[in-house]
Design an enzyme around this catalytic site. Structure first.
Site, PDB file in Angstrom:
ATOM      1  N   GLY A  82       0.813  -1.228   0.000  1.00 50.94           N
ATOM      2  CA  GLY A  82       0.000   0.000   0.000  1.00 50.94           C
ATOM      3  C   GLY A  82       0.836   1.263   0.000  1.00 50.94           C
ATOM      4  O   GLY A  82       0.359   2.336   0.353  1.00 50.94           O
ATOM      5  N   GLY A  84       2.370   2.563  -2.733  1.00 55.05           N
ATOM      6  CA  GLY A  84       2.451   3.202  -4.050  1.00 55.05           C
ATOM      7  C   GLY A  84       3.719   2.811  -4.786  1.00 55.05           C
ATOM      8  O   GLY A  84       4.043   3.393  -5.821  1.00 55.05           O
ATOM      9  N   LEU A  85       4.442   1.818  -4.254  1.00 55.85           N
ATOM     10  CA  LEU A  85       5.712   1.413  -4.877  1.00 55.85           C
ATOM     11  C   LEU A  85       5.584   0.087  -5.635  1.00 55.85           C
ATOM     12  O   LEU A  85       6.588  -0.548  -5.953  1.00 55.85           O
ATOM     13  CB  LEU A  85       6.815   1.329  -3.811  1.00 55.85           C
ATOM     14  N   GLY A  86       4.349  -0.313  -5.892  1.00 51.07           N
ATOM     15  CA  GLY A  86       4.153  -1.452  -6.792  1.00 51.07           C
ATOM     16  C   GLY A  86       4.276  -2.815  -6.141  1.00 51.07           C
ATOM     17  O   GLY A  86       4.660  -3.785  -6.800  1.00 51.07           O
ATOM     18  N   SER A  88       1.852  -4.829  -5.157  1.00 51.05           N
ATOM     19  CA  SER A  88       0.910  -5.823  -5.698  1.00 51.05           C
ATOM     20  C   SER A  88       1.377  -6.299  -7.075  1.00 51.05           C
ATOM     21  O   SER A  88       1.260  -7.484  -7.403  1.00 51.05           O
ATOM     22  CB  SER A  88      -0.519  -5.279  -5.743  1.00 51.05           C
ATOM     23  N   ALA A  89       1.954  -5.389  -7.869  1.00 51.86           N
ATOM     24  CA  ALA A  89       2.475  -5.815  -9.178  1.00 51.86           C
ATOM     25  C   ALA A  89       3.658  -6.759  -8.997  1.00 51.86           C
ATOM     26  O   ALA A  89       3.756  -7.780  -9.684  1.00 51.86           O
ATOM     27  CB  ALA A  89       2.901  -4.600 -10.003  1.00 51.86           C
ATOM     28  N   ALA A  90       4.554  -6.432  -8.056  1.00 49.83           N
ATOM     29  CA  ALA A  90       5.758  -7.266  -7.893  1.00 49.83           C
ATOM     30  C   ALA A  90       5.402  -8.651  -7.362  1.00 49.83           C
ATOM     31  O   ALA A  90       5.996  -9.652  -7.777  1.00 49.83           O
ATOM     32  CB  ALA A  90       6.765  -6.568  -6.983  1.00 49.83           C
ATOM     33  N   ASP A 130       2.295  -0.764 -13.828  1.00 49.41           N
ATOM     34  CA  ASP A 130       3.061  -1.388 -12.742  1.00 49.41           C
ATOM     35  C   ASP A 130       3.565  -2.772 -13.141  1.00 49.41           C
ATOM     36  O   ASP A 130       4.731  -3.114 -12.922  1.00 49.41           O
ATOM     37  CB  ASP A 130       2.183  -1.557 -11.499  1.00 49.41           C
TER      38      ASP A 130
END
Ligand code: PMV
Length: 314
Positions: A82, A84-86, A88-90, A130
Site C-alpha cells: 500500500g 504506491g511502490l508497486g 501488488s504488481a511485484a 506497474d
C-alpha cells in the site's frame, strides 16, 4: 521448485491519467519481492492454507497462470504494501513468473499480460504500467501509439496500451513513505467519477499526458532541472484531481530545498512521494524530520528474473 523475483516501481509521470489512455513513464526500483513455487498437498501461501480473500493477487495469479496440481507459494517482500511502490504488481509478476518458469520458461511478454489481467481483476480497473515495469525492469513508457523501443502491446476491451523500453540515466531519487495505507481501486474509481463530471479534471488529465511526453524528452537529455519542474507541476495536477494527501504535501515541501522537484507517486491518498536530488542524504533527513520513512532507491534495475534458491531467500 522455482524462485523468481520482481522489482517494485515508481511512477515518475502519468499516474491516473494512464488509466484514461494517456502516456506514463515508470522506473523499476531496487526493492524486490521474491516468490517460490513448489509442489504441495494443498494450495498454500507461506505455509498457510490459501484463502481467496486474504491472498487476492496470488489466487488470481493461480487462476491466470497455473492449472496444475496444488502448490505452495512462499513470498518475501522488501516493498511496503500500500505504499504506491508497486508491491501488488511485484508479488503478481514474481508469482506468475515462478509458475510459468515451473512449466517451461520465462517469457516477459506473457508474464506482463497475465500479470496485468490479475491486477485488473483484483482492482477492478487498472493500467498495465506497474506490471509491465515490474516485468521489464529498467524504465518503461506506456503510450497509446506504438513508437521506438516497442516491447509489447496490452489490450483490454476498448483500451490498449503500447509498452516501450526507456533508457534510464543515472538519477538519484529518495522515496518518502507516509505509512498511510491507501487502496488503489477506490482512488482510481474516484478519479473516474470526477472526470465524468468535471471539465477541469479532464483538462488536468490532458495536461498530465503532455507532461509525460515532455518528461520523456527531459530523460533522454538527462535534464534534471526540467524533470524537477515537471514533477512539481504533475504533483499540483494530481492534487487537483483529489488524489493528494496533506502529509504528501508536507513531505514535498520539506524536500524542495534539496531537490530538483518532488511529487506523489502511484495512486496517492497516502502511500509515497518521490524527490529527484543530487543530495539524497539531505532529502532523507528532511523526510525523517517530518516523521515519515525515507528510502534512498536505485532506479532502472533488472525486471523479473529467476533466482538461485538458497542464495536469495531470507
Ligand atoms: O497504487 P500504485 O502504485 O499501484 O499505482 C497505481 C497507478 C494508477 O495509475 C493510479 C493506476 C494504474 O493502474 O495505472
Amino acid at each position: 521448485m522455482v524462485t523468481c523475483s520482481a522489482p517494485g516501481k515508481m511512477i515518475l509521470f502519468g499516474e491516473h491519467a494512464v488509466v484514461f489512455g494517456k502516456p506514463a513513464l515508470a522506473l523499476a526500483i531496487n526493492l524486490r519481492i521474491t516468490s517460490t513455487v513448489k509442489g504441495a498437498n494443498q494450495y498454500s501461501v507461506n505455509g498457510h492454507p490459501m484463502k481467496k480473500r486474504h491472498h487476492m493477487y496470488i489466487s488470481a495469479a493461480l487462476d491466470e497462470a497455473w492449472g496444475g496440481p496444488p502448490i505452495n507459494i512462499d513470498t518475501s517482500s522488501e516493498i511496503p504494501s500500500g505504499s504506491g511502490l508497486g508491491s501488488s504488481a511485484a508479488v503478481t509478476v514474481s508469482c506468475v513468473g515462478a509458475m510459468m518458469a515451473h512449466r517451461g520458461g520465462l517469457e516477459p511478454e506473457k508474464i506482463a499480460l497475465k500479470s496485468f489481467l490479475v491486477e485488473n481483476k483484483v482492482q477492478g480497473r487498472a493500467s498495465p504500467t506497474d506490471t509491465s515495469t515490474s516485468t521489464h525492469g529498467q524504465g518503461i513508457i506506456v503510450s497509446p501509439e506504438k513508437v521506438d523501443n516497442f516491447l509489447w502491446r496490452i489490450e483490454n476491451g476498448q483500451r490498449c496500451w503500447n509498452i516501450h523500453h526507456c533508457e534510464v540515466p543515472r538519477l538519484h531519487f529518495v522515496v518518502g513513505y507516509t505509512r498511510i495505507h491507501a487502496s488503489t481501486g477506490p482512488l482510481v474509481a474516484g478519479v473516474k467519477r470526477l472526470v465524468d463530471s468535471s471539465p477541469e479534471a479532464v483538462r488536468a488529465i490532458d495536461r498530465i499526458g503532455e507532461i509525460v511526453l515532455e518528461g520523456v524528452d527531459a530523460m533522454a537529455h538527462s535534464d534534471k532541472k526540467r524533470l524537477g519542474e515537471l514533477m512539481d507541476e504533475n504533483h499540483t495536477l494530481l492534487n487537483s484531481i483529489q488524489v493528494g494527501h496533506p502529509e504528501l504535501d508536507r513531505l514535498v515541501e520539506a524536500c524542495r530545498p534539496f531537490s530538483y522537484g518532488a511529487k506523489l507517486t502511484g495512486a496517492g491518498g497516502g502511500g509515497s512521494m518521490i524527490a529527484l536530488t543530487d543530495n539524497p542524504s539531505a532529502v532523507a533527513k528532511a523526510i525523517k524530520e517530518t516523521g515519515s520513512e525515507p528510502i534512498i532507491v536505485d532506479v532502472g534495475v533488472e525486471g523479473v528474473r529467476l533466482e538461485d534458491e538458497g542464495t536469495t531467500r531470507k
